[in-house]
Design a protein around this motif. Structure first.
Motif, PDB file in Angstrom:
ATOM      1  N   LYS A  34      15.384  41.113 -52.555  1.00  0.00           N
ATOM      2  CA  LYS A  34      14.920  39.821 -53.047  1.00  0.00           C
ATOM      3  C   LYS A  34      13.397  39.696 -52.923  1.00  0.00           C
ATOM      4  O   LYS A  34      12.742  39.164 -53.818  1.00  0.00           O
ATOM      5  CB  LYS A  34      15.599  38.703 -52.259  1.00  0.00           C
ATOM      6  CG  LYS A  34      15.255  37.329 -52.788  1.00  0.00           C
ATOM      7  CD  LYS A  34      16.416  36.391 -52.653  1.00  0.00           C
ATOM      8  CE  LYS A  34      16.050  35.061 -53.253  1.00  0.00           C
ATOM      9  NZ  LYS A  34      17.201  34.200 -53.426  1.00  0.00           N
TER      10      LYS A  34
ATOM     11  N   LYS B 204      13.990  29.675 -50.510  1.00  0.00           N
ATOM     12  CA  LYS B 204      14.941  30.169 -51.507  1.00  0.00           C
ATOM     13  C   LYS B 204      15.911  31.188 -50.932  1.00  0.00           C
ATOM     14  O   LYS B 204      16.838  31.580 -51.590  1.00  0.00           O
ATOM     15  CB  LYS B 204      14.175  30.791 -52.676  1.00  0.00           C
ATOM     16  CG  LYS B 204      13.481  29.754 -53.523  1.00  0.00           C
ATOM     17  CD  LYS B 204      12.653  30.434 -54.581  1.00  0.00           C
ATOM     18  CE  LYS B 204      11.775  29.401 -55.278  1.00  0.00           C
ATOM     19  NZ  LYS B 204      10.648  30.058 -55.932  1.00  0.00           N
ATOM     20  N   HIS B 205      15.659  31.603 -49.711  1.00  0.00           N
ATOM     21  CA  HIS B 205      16.520  32.629 -49.132  1.00  0.00           C
ATOM     22  C   HIS B 205      17.712  31.994 -48.440  1.00  0.00           C
ATOM     23  O   HIS B 205      17.780  31.946 -47.220  1.00  0.00           O
ATOM     24  CB  HIS B 205      15.727  33.491 -48.156  1.00  0.00           C
ATOM     25  CG  HIS B 205      14.839  34.474 -48.829  1.00  0.00           C
ATOM     26  ND1 HIS B 205      15.061  35.814 -48.795  1.00  0.00           N
ATOM     27  CD2 HIS B 205      13.753  34.315 -49.601  1.00  0.00           C
ATOM     28  CE1 HIS B 205      14.129  36.440 -49.501  1.00  0.00           C
ATOM     29  NE2 HIS B 205      13.323  35.540 -49.986  1.00  0.00           N
TER      30      HIS B 205
ATOM     31  N   THR C  37      22.453  41.730 -45.156  1.00  0.00           N
ATOM     32  CA  THR C  37      21.408  40.713 -45.220  1.00  0.00           C
ATOM     33  C   THR C  37      20.037  41.358 -45.348  1.00  0.00           C
ATOM     34  O   THR C  37      19.188  40.906 -46.128  1.00  0.00           O
ATOM     35  CB  THR C  37      21.441  39.841 -43.965  1.00  0.00           C
ATOM     36  OG1 THR C  37      22.778  39.481 -43.711  1.00  0.00           O
ATOM     37  CG2 THR C  37      20.610  38.619 -44.137  1.00  0.00           C
TER      38      THR C  37
ATOM     39  N   VAL D 109      22.688  33.453 -42.420  1.00  0.00           N
ATOM     40  CA  VAL D 109      22.904  34.532 -41.445  1.00  0.00           C
ATOM     41  C   VAL D 109      22.083  34.281 -40.184  1.00  0.00           C
ATOM     42  O   VAL D 109      22.568  34.497 -39.064  1.00  0.00           O
ATOM     43  CB  VAL D 109      22.568  35.895 -42.078  1.00  0.00           C
ATOM     44  CG1 VAL D 109      22.641  36.989 -41.040  1.00  0.00           C
ATOM     45  CG2 VAL D 109      23.530  36.179 -43.199  1.00  0.00           C
TER      46      VAL D 109
ATOM     47  N   LEU E 223      27.191  41.999 -40.630  1.00  0.00           N
ATOM     48  CA  LEU E 223      26.492  40.744 -40.903  1.00  0.00           C
ATOM     49  C   LEU E 223      25.020  41.005 -41.230  1.00  0.00           C
ATOM     50  O   LEU E 223      24.461  40.407 -42.150  1.00  0.00           O
ATOM     51  CB  LEU E 223      26.614  39.840 -39.678  1.00  0.00           C
ATOM     52  CG  LEU E 223      26.399  38.357 -39.891  1.00  0.00           C
ATOM     53  CD1 LEU E 223      27.405  37.859 -40.900  1.00  0.00           C
ATOM     54  CD2 LEU E 223      26.590  37.629 -38.577  1.00  0.00           C
TER      55      LEU E 223
ATOM     56  N   VAL F 209      20.719  33.045 -48.203  1.00  0.00           N
ATOM     57  CA  VAL F 209      21.484  34.013 -47.406  1.00  0.00           C
ATOM     58  C   VAL F 209      20.851  34.186 -46.025  1.00  0.00           C
ATOM     59  O   VAL F 209      21.543  34.171 -45.003  1.00  0.00           O
ATOM     60  CB  VAL F 209      21.551  35.361 -48.144  1.00  0.00           C
ATOM     61  CG1 VAL F 209      22.262  36.380 -47.294  1.00  0.00           C
ATOM     62  CG2 VAL F 209      22.254  35.201 -49.469  1.00  0.00           C
ATOM     63  N   LEU F 210      19.518  34.325 -46.019  1.00  0.00           N
ATOM     64  CA  LEU F 210      18.835  34.502 -44.730  1.00  0.00           C
ATOM     65  C   LEU F 210      19.043  33.293 -43.835  1.00  0.00           C
ATOM     66  O   LEU F 210      19.271  33.426 -42.638  1.00  0.00           O
ATOM     67  CB  LEU F 210      17.341  34.715 -44.953  1.00  0.00           C
ATOM     68  CG  LEU F 210      16.915  36.106 -45.373  1.00  0.00           C
ATOM     69  CD1 LEU F 210      15.406  36.189 -45.404  1.00  0.00           C
ATOM     70  CD2 LEU F 210      17.451  37.133 -44.419  1.00  0.00           C
TER      71      LEU F 210
ATOM     72  N   HIS G 289      19.646  42.679 -48.784  1.00  0.00           N
ATOM     73  CA  HIS G 289      19.439  41.558 -49.690  1.00  0.00           C
ATOM     74  C   HIS G 289      18.007  41.043 -49.600  1.00  0.00           C
ATOM     75  O   HIS G 289      17.344  40.837 -50.620  1.00  0.00           O
ATOM     76  CB  HIS G 289      20.421  40.448 -49.334  1.00  0.00           C
ATOM     77  CG  HIS G 289      20.122  39.133 -49.980  1.00  0.00           C
ATOM     78  ND1 HIS G 289      20.507  38.832 -51.260  1.00  0.00           N
ATOM     79  CD2 HIS G 289      19.438  38.059 -49.525  1.00  0.00           C
ATOM     80  CE1 HIS G 289      20.086  37.615 -51.555  1.00  0.00           C
ATOM     81  NE2 HIS G 289      19.434  37.128 -50.521  1.00  0.00           N
ATOM     82  N   ALA G 290      17.541  40.863 -48.359  1.00  0.00           N
ATOM     83  CA  ALA G 290      16.184  40.336 -48.185  1.00  0.00           C
ATOM     84  C   ALA G 290      15.156  41.297 -48.764  1.00  0.00           C
ATOM     85  O   ALA G 290      14.189  40.885 -49.412  1.00  0.00           O
ATOM     86  CB  ALA G 290      15.909  40.094 -46.706  1.00  0.00           C
TER      87      ALA G 290
END
Lengths: 328, 106
Positions: free
Chosen positions: B87, A188-189, B80, A195, B76, A191-192, B83-84
């Motif tokens: 999340k 589900k990540h 992230t 990147v 970058l 974005v990860l 966010h991680a």
């Protein structure tokens, strides 16, 4: 003056981090604090102009070992066991030892004094003669790979032996199911995923740069191996271990690790065959400087291979163990 | 001091200000998500301003490219990471302050 001030602030942060590590019971936080500890000590090393050491500390201490310790926590549980018996005796032992050590430092020569034995013994010779004898701009690499080549071989063997030890405890990673999909990772990540895909090629490129530019700037096999392993560990963390196994399988790592040590040692043997001492690079090529250059590049490659294989192998072993315990 | 130095000083001061407020927010904000928010301010606007200030201090050489690369990598990776973090906290079942207040009221 400014440098002393920065050093004091950093040392204070280091001491506070260490104290928190001692008193915290939550091991997850302890691991994070260890990572901070490594970063702060890397900053101190930079302030002492020891860039190569700082590089290693940041890559190994803050990077890989944090991941490996998190893997250990995933296996063992997050909180420290309660200590039931009293620790007065331990406190006494620690205090006596600490007092003895502090007493021992009384006889040490003053910090940073130019007349200290360490600045009078071999260091001037390295600084004055290594441009002629080895011909590398980075004296640290000359000392590490040429003058102290035997020590570095020992260090590489230690890394290799550590890998053998951990693998014999945890077991080698089994071949994983080939039917794994991207959903098995952190699906589900999104974005990860994006990147990581952008960054991983640059990490590998940087590792190669560090590997082959170690003669001219800070870096070398140890750092490069760790950085390359970090790229694959990131890949395994984000996309799932089975995908990483397809790129570099555990079986290949079991070949790479001894291969690096063998490559290193065989450079020494070639020197012996040509009639010089073990790990004497002067005879490897027509001129001594060229021979030194070849020798250092090859042994750095060996170090890089072994360190890469050992770090990634340890991570595979831990992740495999975690997966197995999750299944049960 | 040339005019570039003044600009650089203003940018650096701005960067220090935002980093400092980020650090204060990290300690003083009430719950996890607001704290991550405060910390990520340090990572983004603080870094942009500080590196912009440093860019004005260099002459036109390799250092400019190095600083821009550092900026690109930080821009970058830091968001992230934030966010991680947020999340995975969400995934672990952590509620925001508003949500936990609402569930307490019921």
């Amino acid at each position: 003056m400014t440098e002393v001030l920065i050093d004091l602030v950093l040392l204070g942060m280091l001491a506070m981090t260490a104290l928190r590590v001692i008193f915290l019971k939550d091991l997850f936080a302890v691991v994070m604090l260890f990572s901070i500890f490594s970063f702060v000590s890397a900053l101190i090393f930079i302030n002492l102009d020891a860039v190569d050491v700082a590089f290693t500390e940041a890559a190994v201490g803050a990077g890989i070992s944090t991941v490996l310790m998190l893997g250990t926590i995933a296996l063992t549980g997050r909180t420290e066991k309660k200590n039931s018996h009293s620790s007065i005796l331990h406190l006494v032992v620690v205090c006596v030892t600490g007092a003895a050590l502090i007493y021992g430092t009384m006889d040490m020569p003053p910090f940073g004094n130019a007349d200290n034995p360490i600045h009078q013994h071999v260091a001037p010779r390295y600084i004055e003669d290594s441009p002629k004898e080895v011909g590398l701009p980075n004296i640290v690499t000359s000392v590490l790979a040429s003058y102290r080549g035997f020590d570095t071989l020992g260090e590489t063997v230690v890394v290799f032996a550590a890998m053998i030890g951990v693998l014999s405890l945890l077991g080698t990673a089994r071949p994983t199911n080939k039917r794994a999909t991207p959903e098995s990772g952190l699906a589900k990540h999104r974005v990860l995923h994006v990147v990581a895909k952008i960054i991983i090629p640059f990490i590998i490129l940087f590792a190669l740069y560090v590997q082959f530019h170690g003669d001219y700037g800070p870096g070398g096999g140890f750092q490069a191996g760790v950085i390359a392993a970090a790229a694959l560990i990131l890949y395994a963390l984000v996309f799932g271990a089975s995908f990483a196994h397809r790129i570099v399988s555990p079986r290949q790592l079991e070949v790479f690790a001894p291969l690096g040590v063998l490559l290193y040692a065989s450079v020494g043997l070639v020197g012996m065959i040509k009639g010089a001492n073990f790990l004497d690079y002067n005879v490897l090529a027509s001129t001594a400087a060229a021979g030194q250059h070849y020798g250092i590049i090859i042994i750095e490659l060996g170090v890089g291979l072994t360190v890469f294989a050992a770090m990634l192998g340890l991570f595979y072993a831990f992740s495999n163990q975690v997966e197995r315990s999750n299944v049960q | 001091m040339s005019i570039l130095d003044y600009f650089s000083a203003i940018l650096l001061a701005g960067g220090v200000f935002f980093s400092f407020t980020g650090a204060i927010g990290l300690f003083r904000f009430p719950d996890f998500f607001t704290r991550v928010h405060a910390a990520s301010v340090t990572d983004t606007i603080g870094v942009i301003l500080i590196i912009a200030g440093l860019l004005l201090q260099t002459s036109f050489d390799l250092n400019i490219i190095k600083l821009l690369l550092i900026l690109a990598i930080l821009l970058l990776t830091s968001p992230t990471a934030s966010h991680a973090l947020a999340k995975s906290a969400r995934h672990g079942g952590l509620l925001t302050l508003a949500e936990s207040n609402r569930s307490n009221d019921r």
